[in-house]
Design a protein around this motif. Structure first.
Motif, PDB file in Angstrom:
ATOM      1  N   LEU A   3     -17.140 -27.751  25.608  1.00 19.95           N
ATOM      2  CA  LEU A   3     -16.687 -26.732  26.566  1.00 19.95           C
ATOM      3  C   LEU A   3     -17.502 -25.917  27.249  1.00 19.95           C
ATOM      4  CD1 LEU A   3     -13.502 -25.722  24.538  1.00 19.95           C
ATOM      5  CD2 LEU A   3     -13.460 -26.865  26.702  1.00 19.95           C
ATOM      6  N   LEU A   4     -18.740 -25.642  26.714  1.00 19.65           N
ATOM      7  CA  LEU A   4     -19.693 -24.638  27.188  1.00 19.65           C
ATOM      8  C   LEU A   4     -20.005 -24.650  28.572  1.00 19.65           C
ATOM      9  CD1 LEU A   4     -21.253 -21.912  26.123  1.00 19.65           C
ATOM     10  CD2 LEU A   4     -22.961 -23.510  25.438  1.00 19.65           C
ATOM     11  N   PRO A   5     -20.267 -25.878  29.088  1.00 16.12           N
ATOM     12  CA  PRO A   5     -20.666 -26.035  30.455  1.00 16.12           C
ATOM     13  C   PRO A   5     -19.538 -25.644  31.582  1.00 16.12           C
ATOM     14  CG  PRO A   5     -21.291 -27.953  29.318  1.00 16.12           C
ATOM     15  CD  PRO A   5     -20.557 -27.238  28.290  1.00 16.12           C
ATOM     16  N   TYR A   6     -18.173 -25.790  31.053  1.00 16.14           N
ATOM     17  CA  TYR A   6     -16.904 -25.420  31.661  1.00 16.14           C
ATOM     18  C   TYR A   6     -16.686 -23.920  31.630  1.00 16.14           C
ATOM     19  CZ  TYR A   6     -15.953 -30.463  31.149  1.00 16.14           C
ATOM     20  OH  TYR A   6     -15.849 -31.949  31.313  1.00 16.14           O
ATOM     21  N   MET A   7     -17.226 -23.345  30.624  1.00 14.17           N
ATOM     22  CA  MET A   7     -17.028 -22.011  30.623  1.00 14.17           C
ATOM     23  C   MET A   7     -18.150 -21.174  31.473  1.00 14.17           C
ATOM     24  SD  MET A   7     -14.031 -22.109  28.987  1.00 14.17           S
ATOM     25  CE  MET A   7     -13.580 -23.723  29.042  1.00 14.17           C
ATOM     26  N   GLU A   8     -19.255 -21.646  31.717  1.00 14.88           N
ATOM     27  CA  GLU A   8     -20.240 -20.832  32.150  1.00 14.88           C
ATOM     28  C   GLU A   8     -19.755 -19.926  33.249  1.00 14.88           C
ATOM     29  OE1 GLU A   8     -23.437 -20.213  31.355  1.00 14.88           O
ATOM     30  OE2 GLU A   8     -23.092 -21.393  29.690  1.00 14.88           O
ATOM     31  N   GLY A   9     -18.950 -20.509  34.124  1.00 18.12           N
ATOM     32  CA  GLY A   9     -18.741 -19.539  35.246  1.00 18.12           C
ATOM     33  C   GLY A   9     -17.757 -18.276  35.031  1.00 18.12           C
ATOM     34  N   ILE A  10     -17.232 -18.325  33.557  1.00 21.40           N
ATOM     35  CA  ILE A  10     -16.550 -17.229  33.230  1.00 21.40           C
ATOM     36  C   ILE A  10     -17.404 -16.178  32.631  1.00 21.40           C
ATOM     37  CG2 ILE A  10     -14.887 -16.315  31.552  1.00 21.40           C
ATOM     38  CD1 ILE A  10     -13.263 -18.895  31.984  1.00 21.40           C
ATOM     39  N   PHE A  11     -18.490 -16.831  31.798  1.00 21.27           N
ATOM     40  CA  PHE A  11     -19.555 -15.832  31.357  1.00 21.27           C
ATOM     41  C   PHE A  11     -20.342 -15.219  32.272  1.00 21.27           C
ATOM     42  CE2 PHE A  11     -18.812 -18.664  27.614  1.00 21.27           C
ATOM     43  CZ  PHE A  11     -18.663 -17.661  26.762  1.00 21.27           C
ATOM     44  N   THR A  12     -20.604 -15.955  33.556  1.00 17.96           N
ATOM     45  CA  THR A  12     -21.641 -15.196  34.622  1.00 17.96           C
ATOM     46  C   THR A  12     -20.846 -14.125  35.209  1.00 17.96           C
ATOM     47  OG1 THR A  12     -20.697 -16.646  36.161  1.00 17.96           O
ATOM     48  CG2 THR A  12     -22.606 -17.436  35.012  1.00 17.96           C
ATOM     49  N   GLN A  13     -19.445 -13.696  35.053  1.00 20.54           N
ATOM     50  CA  GLN A  13     -18.912 -12.759  35.545  1.00 20.54           C
ATOM     51  C   GLN A  13     -18.933 -11.479  34.656  1.00 20.54           C
ATOM     52  OE1 GLN A  13     -14.824 -13.498  36.290  1.00 20.54           O
ATOM     53  NE2 GLN A  13     -15.253 -15.845  36.607  1.00 20.54           N
ATOM     54  N   TYR A  14     -19.721 -11.661  33.585  1.00 22.34           N
ATOM     55  CA  TYR A  14     -19.785 -10.498  32.584  1.00 22.34           C
ATOM     56  C   TYR A  14     -21.375  -9.900  32.447  1.00 22.34           C
ATOM     57  CZ  TYR A  14     -14.894 -10.977  31.833  1.00 22.34           C
ATOM     58  OH  TYR A  14     -13.452 -11.252  31.926  1.00 22.34           O
ATOM     59  N   PRO A  15     -21.441  -8.689  32.076  1.00 26.87           N
ATOM     60  CA  PRO A  15     -22.894  -8.244  31.890  1.00 26.87           C
ATOM     61  C   PRO A  15     -23.251  -8.595  30.341  1.00 26.87           C
ATOM     62  CG  PRO A  15     -21.294  -6.375  31.691  1.00 26.87           C
ATOM     63  CD  PRO A  15     -20.672  -7.530  32.453  1.00 26.87           C
ATOM     64  N   LEU A  16     -23.451  -9.779  30.066  1.00 18.81           N
ATOM     65  CA  LEU A  16     -23.867 -10.229  28.707  1.00 18.81           C
ATOM     66  C   LEU A  16     -25.029  -9.642  27.875  1.00 18.81           C
ATOM     67  CD1 LEU A  16     -22.849 -13.813  28.741  1.00 18.81           C
ATOM     68  CD2 LEU A  16     -21.353 -11.938  28.309  1.00 18.81           C
ATOM     69  N   SER A  17     -24.927  -8.850  27.001  1.00 16.54           N
ATOM     70  CA  SER A  17     -26.146  -8.377  26.218  1.00 16.54           C
ATOM     71  C   SER A  17     -25.833  -8.500  24.522  1.00 16.54           C
ATOM     72  CB  SER A  17     -26.218  -6.852  26.461  1.00 16.54           C
ATOM     73  OG  SER A  17     -24.884  -6.169  26.182  1.00 16.54           O
ATOM     74  N   ASP A  18     -26.935  -8.121  23.958  1.00 10.64           N
ATOM     75  CA  ASP A  18     -26.814  -8.214  22.522  1.00 10.64           C
ATOM     76  C   ASP A  18     -25.744  -7.696  22.013  1.00 10.64           C
ATOM     77  OD1 ASP A  18     -29.047  -9.801  22.376  1.00 10.64           O
ATOM     78  OD2 ASP A  18     -30.357  -8.183  21.821  1.00 10.64           O
ATOM     79  N   ASP A  19     -25.183  -6.445  22.628  1.00 13.38           N
ATOM     80  CA  ASP A  19     -23.925  -5.844  21.952  1.00 13.38           C
ATOM     81  C   ASP A  19     -22.794  -6.013  22.799  1.00 13.38           C
ATOM     82  OD1 ASP A  19     -24.919  -4.309  24.134  1.00 13.38           O
ATOM     83  OD2 ASP A  19     -24.972  -2.335  23.035  1.00 13.38           O
ATOM     84  N   PHE A  20     -22.757  -7.045  23.551  1.00 10.40           N
ATOM     85  CA  PHE A  20     -21.684  -7.379  24.472  1.00 10.40           C
ATOM     86  C   PHE A  20     -20.255  -7.267  23.774  1.00 10.40           C
ATOM     87  CE2 PHE A  20     -18.560  -9.850  26.810  1.00 10.40           C
ATOM     88  CZ  PHE A  20     -18.339  -9.300  27.911  1.00 10.40           C
ATOM     89  N   ALA A  21     -20.175  -7.993  22.511  1.00 16.52           N
ATOM     90  CA  ALA A  21     -18.905  -8.192  21.758  1.00 16.52           C
ATOM     91  C   ALA A  21     -18.253  -7.031  21.221  1.00 16.52           C
ATOM     92  CB  ALA A  21     -19.360  -8.929  20.330  1.00 16.52           C
ATOM     93  N   TYR A  22     -19.073  -5.805  21.291  1.00 21.09           N
ATOM     94  CA  TYR A  22     -18.660  -4.607  21.160  1.00 21.09           C
ATOM     95  C   TYR A  22     -18.245  -3.811  21.963  1.00 21.09           C
ATOM     96  CZ  TYR A  22     -20.947  -6.295  16.904  1.00 21.09           C
ATOM     97  OH  TYR A  22     -21.367  -6.882  15.883  1.00 21.09           O
ATOM     98  N   SER A  23     -18.062  -4.442  23.309  1.00 22.17           N
ATOM     99  CA  SER A  23     -17.827  -3.644  24.711  1.00 22.17           C
ATOM    100  C   SER A  23     -16.417  -3.690  25.156  1.00 22.17           C
ATOM    101  CB  SER A  23     -18.841  -4.097  25.824  1.00 22.17           C
ATOM    102  OG  SER A  23     -18.237  -5.459  26.226  1.00 22.17           O
ATOM    103  N   PRO A  24     -15.841  -2.873  25.785  1.00 27.14           N
ATOM    104  CA  PRO A  24     -14.385  -2.961  26.352  1.00 27.14           C
ATOM    105  C   PRO A  24     -14.380  -4.334  26.955  1.00 27.14           C
ATOM    106  CG  PRO A  24     -15.477  -0.952  26.865  1.00 27.14           C
ATOM    107  CD  PRO A  24     -16.713  -1.569  26.207  1.00 27.14           C
TER     108      PRO A  24
END
Length: 146
Positions: A103-124
């Motif tokens: 699934l990962l390649p199909y989901m890349e477009g969604i992930f690119t919309q977010y400022p991913l960082s080491d602590d992203f899982a704790y962000s709003p």
């Protein structure tokens, strides 16, 4: 086997990173240059910290932070979490890692919309990402049988 054909031996940091990537970023685990450069940087950070007077434990902490910088948030792990929590009836827990990798390649477009960082899982924004991934996974499972 001659010297030129020997596979490169990995350092402690290289082995640790390779294991970490296989578990959390399997799409990056085959990038030998990435692993080697990160491992070298971590070893350099350890040596520099020791020269600056840090105790071994403190130097190790600095080296590990350098080794894993930018890798603590995992797209792959996030997809697995969505599969386990939202699609347990459709995807067996034991199959989730393989399905997440597909699934990962199909989901890349969604992930690119977010400022991913080491602590992203704790962000709003994480909850919104999770919701979008849930919808995208549902569509992928229905349309592609993935």
């Amino acid at each position: 086997m001659n010297q030129n054909n020997k596979p490169a031996e990995l350092s402690y940091y290289g082995l640790y990173l390779l294991s970490y990537l296989k578990d959390n970023h399997p799409d990056k685990a085959h990038d030998a240059a990435f692993v080697e450069s990160r491992a070298d940087r971590a070893a350099e950070m350890f040596e520099q910290a020791r020269r600056e007077g840090y105790p071994p434990e403190g130097a190790q902490e600095i080296a590990m932070a350098a080794l894993l910088e930018g890798l603590r948030f995992s797209k792959y792990d996030t997809i697995i979490e969505v599969l386990w929590n939202e699609f347990a009836e459709e995807v067996a827990q034991s199959d989730a890692p393989a399905v997440a990798l597909r699934l990962l390649p199909y989901m890349e477009g969604i992930f690119t919309q977010y400022p991913l960082s080491d602590d992203f899982a704790y962000s709003p924004e994480y909850e919104q990402l999770y919701t979008e991934l849930t919808g995208a996974v549902s569509i992928s499972l229905e349309e592609n049988g993935i």
